[in-house]
Design a protein around this motif. Structure first.
Motif, short mmCIF file in Angstrom:
data_model
loop_
_atom_site.label_atom_id
_atom_site.label_comp_id
_atom_site.label_asym_id
_atom_site.label_seq_id
_atom_site.Cartn_x
_atom_site.Cartn_y
_atom_site.Cartn_z
N ARG A 20 50.01 42.31 49.90
CA ARG A 20 49.73 40.99 50.48
C ARG A 20 48.45 40.35 49.91
O ARG A 20 48.48 39.19 49.50
CB ARG A 20 49.67 41.09 52.01
CG ARG A 20 49.76 39.77 52.70
CD ARG A 20 50.01 39.94 54.20
NE ARG A 20 51.17 40.75 54.52
CZ ARG A 20 52.44 40.35 54.46
NH1 ARG A 20 52.71 39.13 54.07
NH2 ARG A 20 53.43 41.16 54.79
N PRO A 21 47.31 41.06 49.83
CA PRO A 21 46.11 40.44 49.26
C PRO A 21 46.30 40.03 47.79
O PRO A 21 45.76 39.00 47.36
CB PRO A 21 45.03 41.52 49.38
CG PRO A 21 45.52 42.44 50.43
CD PRO A 21 47.03 42.39 50.37
N GLU A 24 48.19 36.77 47.87
CA GLU A 24 47.32 35.70 48.34
C GLU A 24 46.35 35.27 47.24
O GLU A 24 46.10 34.07 47.07
CB GLU A 24 46.57 36.14 49.59
CG GLU A 24 47.48 36.25 50.80
CD GLU A 24 46.81 36.89 52.01
OE1 GLU A 24 45.61 37.27 51.92
OE2 GLU A 24 47.49 37.02 53.03
N GLU A 25 45.84 36.22 46.49
CA GLU A 25 44.95 35.90 45.38
C GLU A 25 45.70 35.13 44.29
O GLU A 25 45.21 34.14 43.76
CB GLU A 25 44.36 37.19 44.79
CG GLU A 25 43.43 36.95 43.64
CD GLU A 25 42.87 38.25 43.08
OE1 GLU A 25 42.39 38.21 41.93
OE2 GLU A 25 42.91 39.29 43.75
N GLN A 27 48.27 33.25 44.65
CA GLN A 27 48.60 31.91 45.13
C GLN A 27 47.44 30.94 44.99
O GLN A 27 47.63 29.73 45.05
CB GLN A 27 49.07 31.97 46.58
CG GLN A 27 50.45 32.58 46.72
CD GLN A 27 50.86 32.76 48.15
OE1 GLN A 27 50.08 33.18 49.00
NE2 GLN A 27 52.12 32.45 48.43
N GLN A 28 46.25 31.44 44.78
CA GLN A 28 45.08 30.59 44.57
C GLN A 28 44.88 30.24 43.10
O GLN A 28 44.05 29.41 42.76
CB GLN A 28 43.82 31.28 45.10
CG GLN A 28 43.87 31.58 46.58
CD GLN A 28 44.14 30.37 47.44
OE1 GLN A 28 43.52 29.33 47.24
NE2 GLN A 28 45.07 30.47 48.37
#
Length: 72
Positions: A20-21, A24-25, A27-28
């Motif tokens: 998950r992290p 999320e990274e 997606q930035q």
């Protein structure tokens, strides 16, 4: 993860909390934000329980998920 830059839709499967992290990274990133499917809001999270499985029931559920996402 393999991405085709001209994909109309992206289906994201995150398997395990450790991934998950990383997602999320990603997606930035500029790469992610500039994908046409992302810009069009056509990114769909899918469950790993049957997307990682095979067989008639799992495949039917995958098809249902795709149809629900893309048919308007």
């Amino acid at each position: 993860m393999t991405l085709h830059p001209a994909a109309d839709y992206i289906f994201v499967l995150i398997q395990g909390e450790a991934s998950r992290p990383l997602m999320e990274e990603f997606q930035q990133s500029a790469l992610w934000r500039n994908l046409p499917a992302v810009q069009a809001g056509q990114v769909f999270k899918v469950p790993s329980n049957y997307w990682m499985a095979s067989g008639a029931i799992a495949n039917t559920k995958k098809i249902d998920d795709v149809l629900q996402a893309i048919v308007k």
